[in-house]
Design an enzyme around this catalytic site. Structure first.
Site, mmCIF file in Angstrom:
data_model
loop_
_atom_site.group_PDB
_atom_site.id
_atom_site.type_symbol
_atom_site.label_atom_id
_atom_site.label_comp_id
_atom_site.label_asym_id
_atom_site.label_seq_id
_atom_site.Cartn_x
_atom_site.Cartn_y
_atom_site.Cartn_z
ATOM 1 N N HIS A 186 -2.849 6.250 4.632
ATOM 2 C CA HIS A 186 -1.426 6.408 4.945
ATOM 3 C C HIS A 186 -0.938 7.779 4.435
ATOM 4 C CE1 HIS A 186 -1.517 2.293 5.964
ATOM 5 N NE2 HIS A 186 -0.875 1.757 4.943
ATOM 6 N N CYS A 241 0.811 -1.229 0.000
ATOM 7 C CA CYS A 241 0.000 0.000 0.000
ATOM 8 C C CYS A 241 0.848 1.284 0.000
ATOM 9 C CB CYS A 241 -0.954 -0.005 1.191
ATOM 10 S SG CYS A 241 -0.237 -0.628 2.713
HETATM 11 N N1 LIG Z 1 -5.062 -3.635 5.053
HETATM 12 C C1 LIG Z 1 -4.334 -3.069 4.085
HETATM 13 O O1 LIG Z 1 -4.174 -1.848 3.956
HETATM 14 C C2 LIG Z 1 -3.703 -3.925 3.072
HETATM 15 C C3 LIG Z 1 -3.125 -3.320 1.993
HETATM 16 C C4 LIG Z 1 -2.536 -4.096 1.020
HETATM 17 C C5 LIG Z 1 -2.547 -5.459 1.164
HETATM 18 N N2 LIG Z 1 -3.103 -6.040 2.238
HETATM 19 C C6 LIG Z 1 -3.068 -7.506 2.286
HETATM 20 O O2 LIG Z 1 -4.371 -8.047 2.096
HETATM 21 C C7 LIG Z 1 -4.507 -9.225 2.858
HETATM 22 C C8 LIG Z 1 -5.730 -9.128 3.770
HETATM 23 O O3 LIG Z 1 -5.624 -7.989 4.609
HETATM 24 P P1 LIG Z 1 -6.855 -7.472 5.481
HETATM 25 O O4 LIG Z 1 -6.381 -6.228 6.105
HETATM 26 O O5 LIG Z 1 -8.127 -7.470 4.695
HETATM 27 O O6 LIG Z 1 -6.953 -8.663 6.596
HETATM 28 P P2 LIG Z 1 -8.207 -9.164 7.429
HETATM 29 O O7 LIG Z 1 -9.158 -8.052 7.680
HETATM 30 O O8 LIG Z 1 -7.645 -9.896 8.592
HETATM 31 O O9 LIG Z 1 -8.958 -10.228 6.440
HETATM 32 C C9 LIG Z 1 -8.400 -11.461 6.039
HETATM 33 C C10 LIG Z 1 -9.356 -12.184 5.078
HETATM 34 O O10 LIG Z 1 -8.726 -13.366 4.599
HETATM 35 C C11 LIG Z 1 -9.574 -14.491 4.834
HETATM 36 N N3 LIG Z 1 -8.770 -15.681 5.072
HETATM 37 C C12 LIG Z 1 -7.834 -15.877 6.010
HETATM 38 N N4 LIG Z 1 -7.309 -17.113 5.910
HETATM 39 C C13 LIG Z 1 -7.943 -17.722 4.888
HETATM 40 C C14 LIG Z 1 -7.863 -19.002 4.273
HETATM 41 N N5 LIG Z 1 -7.014 -19.926 4.722
HETATM 42 N N6 LIG Z 1 -8.666 -19.260 3.239
HETATM 43 C C15 LIG Z 1 -9.549 -18.336 2.776
HETATM 44 N N7 LIG Z 1 -9.672 -17.107 3.301
HETATM 45 C C16 LIG Z 1 -8.886 -16.803 4.347
HETATM 46 C C17 LIG Z 1 -10.368 -14.100 6.055
HETATM 47 O O11 LIG Z 1 -11.540 -14.901 6.153
HETATM 48 P P3 LIG Z 1 -12.301 -15.117 7.570
HETATM 49 O O12 LIG Z 1 -13.120 -13.895 7.824
HETATM 50 O O13 LIG Z 1 -13.108 -16.322 7.319
HETATM 51 O O14 LIG Z 1 -11.230 -15.334 8.605
HETATM 52 C C18 LIG Z 1 -10.662 -12.632 5.715
HETATM 53 O O15 LIG Z 1 -11.699 -12.573 4.736
HETATM 54 C C19 LIG Z 1 -3.173 -9.416 3.578
HETATM 55 O O16 LIG Z 1 -2.377 -10.260 2.775
HETATM 56 C C20 LIG Z 1 -2.596 -8.038 3.620
HETATM 57 O O17 LIG Z 1 -1.196 -8.073 3.684
HETATM 58 C C21 LIG Z 1 -3.705 -5.319 3.203
#
Ligand SMILES: NC(=O)c1ccc[n+]([C@@H]2O[C@H](COP(=O)([O-])OP(=O)(O)OC[C@H]3O[C@@H](n4cnc5c(N)ncnc54)[C@H](OP(=O)(O)O)[C@@H]3O)[C@@H](O)[C@H]2O)c1
Length: 330
Positions: A235, A126
């Protein structure tokens, strides 16, 4: 056009659904995917309810595109399985970003690198995305030698648990789940992701290496300090850029103001500058505080803000998908 959203119940996945809806993405079938514990849970898209399905079910439905935001290990294990059935994966985790065989794409900078053979495409970090959108037109014009960046990153960048930690702390709840090693409310944590042997954090190294890869120029030197602050909307980054060639500040402002995806907010006389509160839920990158660094020749300071869940994640991924559809690469 069948679109799977993997991680549909998470912070990024939820915004992904919102962005697909707002931009009226030409999908005919939506496949929301999450972990086993969420299978059957309902999500709403364009007023219609959809049940969350498992990874295996989604793969058996052979989506055209899968937008992944479910963490690095899930992506490493599952993205190739989607690719095998012909799905083009656009992945938000860091799993594939530095793989030399995978493209790392910010559409305003390097979408033209994409081809129909790219079955796993990486969405950058990001903090890197918002910075390169602003760096690209300046590099093309003045040639960047070195970038010094310090970030002020929103808790939304860590996921739902971090937002909960901040909100709990603000309410005086002290025994809730902790996403960070320390309290984040009324605090600043100069660590994002884990420390590396060289003393930098992994987030800092991502900014350094990903910038060079996206800009296609390993000669651009970058050094970064990434910091978590108790903020929600996006950010912010203080960026110092040294160029090969000299520039005119007014010309720099005009160049940025006329770049797709950038909104210039630079009017100090009227106290106008980019802030996360204003960037929240916006797709653009906001740039301001543009001024010459008077301590070094050919050097500029600026302040860059974007909603990390939008341009920093969901919007960028959806824009990649839009490009693939427009160019008939899926
Ligand atoms: N937040 C940011 O600004 C940002 C920016 C760029 C990239 N990212 C990346 O995006 C990803 C998610 O971030 P987030 O902030 O959205 O996290 P989050 O709110 O914790 O959400 C994680 C998601 O992944 C699902 N998940 C986890 N383990 C899984 C599995 N084994 N199989 C299928 N689904 C699974 C979860 O499902 P459940 O609800 O069922 O647990 C939930 O839908 C990460 O890789 C992060 O590094 C985040």
């Amino acid at each position: 056009m069948k679109i799977a959203v993997v991680g549909a119940t998470g912070l990024v996945g939820t915004v992904m659904l919102k962005v697909l809806e707002e931009r009226n993405f030409p999908l005919t079938e939506l496949i929301p995917v999450a972990s086993e514990k969420s299978v059957g849970k309902e999500i709403t898209f364009k007023g219609k309810k959809y049940a969350v399905v498992s990874m295996d079910t989604a793969i058996s439905m052979r989506p055209d595109i899968a937008l992944f935001s479910a963490g690095g290990s899930t992506s490493l294990a599952e993205a190739p399985r989607f690719a095998e059935v012909g799905t083009t994966v656009i992945d938000n985790s860091s799993a594939w970003r530095m793989d030399p065989s995978k493209k790392l794409v910010v559409p305003e900078v390097n979408a033209s690198e994409l081809s129909a053979d790219d079955k796993i495409i990486a969405n950058p970090n990001c903090s890197t995305i918002q910075m390169v959108v602003a760096l690209k037109p300046l590099h093309d014009k003045y040639k960047i030698k070195r970038v010094v960046v310090s970030t002020y990153q929103s808790v939304t960048g860590t996921g739902v648990k971090a937002v909960e930690q901040l909100m709990n702390e603000r309410k005086g709840i002290t025994d809730g789940p902790m996403a960070y090693a320390y309290p984040i409310d009324l605090n600043v944590i100069p660590q994002i992701d884990v420390f590396q042997d060289n003393g930098y954090t992994k987030e800092e190294m991502k900014m350094i290496l990903e910038t060079q890869k996206i800009m296609g120029d390993n000669n651009i030197k970058v050094t970064a300090t990434t910091v978590r602050i108790p903020v929600m909307g996006g950010h912010s980054e203080s960026v110092n850029i040294e160029f090969e060639n000299d520039f005119d500040v007014t010309e720099v402002k005009n160049l940025l103001a006329n770049t797709e995806g950038i909104i210039l907010v630079d009017d100090p006389a009227n106290l106008k500058y980019p802030m996360p509160k204003d960037a929240h839920e916006k797709d653009e990158v906001f740039v301001g505080r543009i001024r010459r660094d008077e301590s070094l020749p050919n050097t500029l300071n600026m302040w860059i803000v974007a909603d990390n869940l939008r341009k920093g994640a969901a919007t960028n991924a959806v824009q990649i998908a839009e490009y693939l559809v427009k160019k008939q690469l899926v």
